[in-house]
Write an enzyme that holds these catalytic residues in place. Structure first.
Site, PDB file in Angstrom:
ATOM      1  N   PRO A  90       0.826  -1.211   0.000  1.00 28.10           N
ATOM      2  CG  PRO A  90       0.211  -0.834   2.228  1.00 28.10           C
ATOM      3  CD  PRO A  90       0.959  -1.802   1.343  1.00 28.10           C
ATOM      4  CG  ASP A 134       2.092  -2.289 -12.271  1.00 33.13           C
ATOM      5  OD1 ASP A 134       1.484  -2.539 -11.215  1.00 33.13           O
ATOM      6  OD2 ASP A 134       1.550  -1.780 -13.265  1.00 33.13           O
ATOM      7  CB  ALA A 186       9.598   2.210 -14.078  1.00 34.91           C
ATOM      8  N   PRO A 193       8.077  10.087  -3.573  1.00 32.89           N
ATOM      9  CG  PRO A 193       7.900  12.400  -3.458  1.00 32.89           C
ATOM     10  CD  PRO A 193       7.074  11.162  -3.566  1.00 32.89           C
TER      11      PRO A 193
END
Length: 310
Positions: free
Chosen positions: A186, A256, A286, A227
């Site tokens: 979460p 993901d 990513a 961040p």
């Protein structure tokens, strides 16, 4: 069928279309550059991340209509093994556009169509037959699909002795925890809801995560701090990892990618200290790529090496 240590489940996949334009002006035609297409959806992205790290997994997902055919072609190009549950309704598309004038990213998502009862049963039956070491249930649920769907997956995982990794939110996540999971991811806001408070400060995250673990709802809680990085909490361990300072181009698929990095590291019997660092490295890497491309291995590996002593 070939056996897999890792199986990912994507109930509501998508084909993600991304493009660039210059200047967003209401009621005027916006000229866009040629689009890029990527296979999307939580579990599929996790499988893509695992493949980039040199691992393998079986991606189980739904597919229907012409977009579903494109989705299968895109997954095949990623060199990912998969098993498809064909659906009467079509697979959804998502649209991501970047304004080159401002570098602002606009993300348009659509709900997935309703699945039939037989399609839902086929999904559960497929998962039940696979019995992997790690089962990843990730992403949103289709419109009309009961919020206890992932809970049923959790029950299958428990029966099969599979370690369930869940990355979802809201009522679907709450229902899963009634049965229990191996690892959940979460963010701070979601964690607050799980422990029944309005908000959590950073210094309260460890205690909140430990409450979930003490209640037997999860063994590992990884909390995304945006961040600021992420923390991994178990009954006896606490690991905080700062997010590397990188030039961000897109946040699509970062979560993901983080899950994919962690599951891959778990499958390689890495320590939990390394597991969370691989997760943060892949998630941060990513964001360095445009659109929906996830990460490059060399970026993730370099960031992992930097994080090893953090």
């Amino acid at each position: 069928m070939k056996s897999f240590d890792i199986v990912t489940l994507t109930v509501n996949p998508s084909v993600d279309k991304s493009t660039h334009f210059s200047g967003l002006i209401a009621e005027q035609k916006i000229r866009c550059k040629d689009p890029l297409f990527d296979a999307g959806g939580g579990g599929i992205n996790v499988s893509k991340a695992i493949e980039r790290l040199g691992g393998s997994s079986l991606a189980v997902f739904t597919s229907g209509g012409p977009v579903g055919e494109m989705l299968k072609e895109l997954v095949t190009k990623e060199k990912i093994d998969y098993e498809v549950i064909e659906t009467e309704t079509g697979t959804r598309e998502n649209f991501i556009a970047v304004d080159d004038n401002t570098n602002s990213q606009y993300r348009f998502g659509f709900d997935g169509d309703v699945l039939t009862d037989s399609e839902v049963e086929k999904l559960l039956e497929t998962i039940s037959n696979l019995k992997p070491k790690f089962l990843v249930a990730s992403g949103s649920l289709n419109e009309g699909l009961s919020s206890d769907f992932y809970q049923k997956v959790a029950e299958i995982a428990k029966t099969s002795n599979s370690k369930l990794i869940v990355d979802t939110s809201g009522q679907a996540l709450k229902k899963v925890l009634e049965t229990g999971a191996y690892l959940i991811k979460p963010n701070v806001g979601e964690l607050a809801k799980l422990v029944g408070v309005e908000r959590l400060e950073i210094d309260e995250v460890n205690e909140a995560a430990k409450k979930i673990i003490a209640d037997g709802r999860a063994e590992i809680v990884v909390v995304s701090l945006g961040p600021q990085g992420a923390v991994l909490v178990t009954k006896n361990e606490y690991e905080f990892v700062p997010a590397p300072n990188v030039a961000k181009k897109s946040t699509v698929g970062a979560g993901d990618s983080m899950v994919g990095g962690m599951v891959w590291a778990l499958s390689q019997n890495r320590s939990l200290k390394e597991v969370i660092r691989w997760g943060v490295a892949c998630g941060s890497a990513a964001t360095m790529n445009e659109g929906t491309q996830l990460f490059k291995f060399e970026d993730a590996n370099r960031l992992f090496e930097w994080l090893k002593n953090k």
